[in-house]
Design a protein around this motif. Structure first.
Motif, short mmCIF file in Angstrom:
data_model
loop_
_atom_site.label_atom_id
_atom_site.label_comp_id
_atom_site.label_asym_id
_atom_site.label_seq_id
_atom_site.Cartn_x
_atom_site.Cartn_y
_atom_site.Cartn_z
N MET A 269 0.83 -1.21 0.00
CA MET A 269 0.00 0.00 0.00
C MET A 269 0.87 1.26 0.00
O MET A 269 0.44 2.32 0.44
CB MET A 269 -0.92 -0.01 1.22
CG MET A 269 -1.81 -1.23 1.33
SD MET A 269 -2.88 -1.46 -0.11
CE MET A 269 -3.94 -0.03 0.05
N ASN A 270 2.09 1.13 -0.51
CA ASN A 270 3.05 2.24 -0.61
C ASN A 270 3.54 2.74 0.75
O ASN A 270 4.05 3.87 0.84
CB ASN A 270 2.46 3.40 -1.42
CG ASN A 270 2.30 3.05 -2.89
OD1 ASN A 270 3.17 2.38 -3.46
ND2 ASN A 270 1.21 3.48 -3.49
N GLU A 271 3.37 1.92 1.79
CA GLU A 271 4.00 2.27 3.06
C GLU A 271 5.52 2.23 2.89
O GLU A 271 6.05 1.40 2.16
CB GLU A 271 3.60 1.28 4.16
CG GLU A 271 2.10 1.01 4.28
CD GLU A 271 1.70 -0.27 3.58
OE1 GLU A 271 0.95 -1.04 4.16
OE2 GLU A 271 2.16 -0.49 2.42
N ARG A 272 6.21 3.13 3.58
CA ARG A 272 7.66 3.19 3.45
C ARG A 272 8.30 3.12 4.82
O ARG A 272 7.81 3.72 5.79
CB ARG A 272 8.09 4.50 2.76
CG ARG A 272 7.61 4.63 1.32
CD ARG A 272 7.76 6.06 0.83
NE ARG A 272 9.15 6.49 0.83
CZ ARG A 272 9.99 6.35 -0.19
NH1 ARG A 272 9.58 5.78 -1.31
NH2 ARG A 272 11.24 6.79 -0.11
N GLN A 273 9.41 2.38 4.90
CA GLN A 273 10.13 2.28 6.16
C GLN A 273 11.63 2.29 5.88
O GLN A 273 12.14 1.40 5.20
CB GLN A 273 9.75 1.00 6.91
CG GLN A 273 10.45 0.82 8.23
CD GLN A 273 10.01 1.87 9.24
OE1 GLN A 273 8.83 2.01 9.55
NE2 GLN A 273 10.98 2.62 9.76
N ALA A 274 12.33 3.34 6.36
CA ALA A 274 13.78 3.39 6.25
C ALA A 274 14.40 2.64 7.42
O ALA A 274 13.90 2.69 8.54
CB ALA A 274 14.26 4.84 6.24
N LEU A 275 15.49 1.93 7.15
CA LEU A 275 16.14 1.13 8.19
C LEU A 275 17.58 1.57 8.40
O LEU A 275 18.28 1.95 7.45
CB LEU A 275 16.13 -0.36 7.81
CG LEU A 275 14.77 -1.07 7.78
CD1 LEU A 275 14.96 -2.53 7.42
CD2 LEU A 275 14.05 -0.92 9.11
N GLN A 276 18.01 1.49 9.65
CA GLN A 276 19.40 1.69 10.03
C GLN A 276 19.98 0.33 10.42
O GLN A 276 19.24 -0.59 10.79
CB GLN A 276 19.50 2.67 11.21
CG GLN A 276 18.94 4.05 10.93
CD GLN A 276 19.74 4.79 9.87
OE1 GLN A 276 20.95 4.58 9.74
NE2 GLN A 276 19.08 5.66 9.11
N PRO A 277 21.31 0.17 10.36
CA PRO A 277 21.92 -1.10 10.74
C PRO A 277 21.50 -1.54 12.14
O PRO A 277 21.40 -0.73 13.07
CB PRO A 277 23.42 -0.81 10.67
CG PRO A 277 23.53 0.28 9.65
CD PRO A 277 22.31 1.13 9.86
#
Length: 375
Positions: A269-277
């Motif tokens: 649904m075009n949700e976005r999640q940026a991740l860090q190490p």
């Protein structure tokens, strides 16, 4: 070996029941003189027979009753011809519950779970876009395979290739196996058991795109001008140069664990999640993303053939173990599916896993073909 033991047992019972022909008697004497294995098995049967007073038992057999029983059991499959042969068969039938039959059964070779697992192993397969299938072995020897559109190089469970073909192919890793692939851009991909990766031999001019179903660890070659995108049934992960693990084993869920670099994962649904190490994003088709810290050693242990489980219900464990070992695990009807267990699996130590279950959770097992029943 098992057929040989069955033959020895058959001959011995025929001797006991008086149904051994002159030619068969001569054969037995010849084997006793010249075949050490035959003699050892025959002597053991004789010792067991003495202990159980089998000769007295056979003398008490009601031949007519035994023959009727044999006819009822076997007449539909073969005609009655020689009475003595049928009486010998009757002796076998009536001895089925006796110590002599038990002795023979226990001397038959027992296949260990590890041997059964090896016998059930399926090869890693590369499914080409033209429908051709190439089996990839995991032996340590280097091998070159020339195809119409590519040259494959395999060695010690890893595949490299050279090709200009941009059509998608599929690398299929079966349950109980793992495999490593180096893509044309230098990206390294480790594939866990029961995993499929769709990829082109050569990436086009736009994005570098692959598709994964199962579990894979990516160490992506950096290329700022050409992002690398991993597609699953529910998400896509976009990276420039990074290392991360992606897991789609659980239906309706995708787990993306970032080891180094930075990624952006997107939902349906075009949700976005940026991740860090050090952060893992769990995506649920109905709830979206949830992030948490993860233990890198634990999450990536599968690359070394290890899997850790913590308070896992048996219903989940049998599915996980089936995939991990390539054997079919099932639960005995009397075993509670919600009983939880903790431990580890080593792909090269199936017996240790089963032994640990018995020690820590009082769970025994029964092996039949490629099926292991936990009980």
């Amino acid at each position: 070996m098992e057929q040989v033991q069955e033959k020895i047992f058959e001959l011995y019972l025929q001797r006991l029941s008086g149904a051994l022909s002159a030619d068969e008697e001569a054969y037995v004497q010849e084997m006793l003189l010249h075949d050490a294995h035959f003699k050892a098995q025959w002597n053991q049967l004789e010792q067991e027979s003495i202990t159980l007073h089998t000769d007295e038992y056979l003398q008490q057999i009601d031949s007519a009753s035994a023959l009727r029983q044999i006819r009822e059991e076997r007449a539909a499959h073969r005609p009655v011809t020689h009475l003595k042969k049928w009486l010998a068969a009757a002796a076998v039938l009536l001895l089925a519950g006796s110590g002599v039959y038990y002795f023979f059964a226990r001397t038959a070779p027992v296949i260990s779970p590890t041997v059964a697992m090896q016998q059930q192993k399926q090869p890693v397969r590369l499914l080409l876009s033209n429908g051709e299938k190439v089996e990839l072995t995991k032996d340590s020897g280097a091998k070159t395979i020339a195809l119409n559109n590519a040259t494959l190089s395999t060695s010690n469970g890893a595949l490299q290739y050279t090709s200009a073909d941009t059509v998608l192919n599929t690398l299929d890793v079966p349950a109980g196996e793992s495999y490593k692939l180096t893509l044309s851009d230098g990206t390294e991909v480790w594939l866990n058991a029961a995993t499929r990766l769709r990829f082109p031999f050569h990436f086009g001019r736009a994005e570098r795109e692959v598709y994964v179903d199962g579990e894979a660890y990516f160490k992506v070659a950096s290329n700022a001008g050409k992002p690398f995108v991993v597609h699953t049934a529910l998400t896509s992960v976009q990276v420039l140069g990074t290392a991360f693990n992606i897991n789609t084993y659980q239906a309706g869920t995708v787990k993306t664990a970032l080891v180094e670099g930075r990624v952006i994962t997107k939902g349906k649904m075009n949700e976005r999640q940026a991740l860090q190490p050090g952060i893992q994003a769990d995506y649920d088709a109905g709830k979206g993303f949830v992030t948490r810290h993860f233990d890198e050693e634990e999450v990536l242990a599968w690359r070394n053939g290890i899997y850790y489980y913590h308070r896992m219900p048996l219903a989940t464990l049998i599915a996980t173990a089936s995939r991990f070992y390539g054997m079919r695990f099932v639960l005995d009807k009397n075993k509670a599916a919600d009983q939880v267990v903790t431990g580890l699996m080593d792909r090269n130590r199936l017996e240790d896993f089963l032994s640990d279950l018995k020690t820590t959770a009082h769970i025994d097992y029964r092996l039949s073909g490629n099926e292991i029943t936990l009980k």
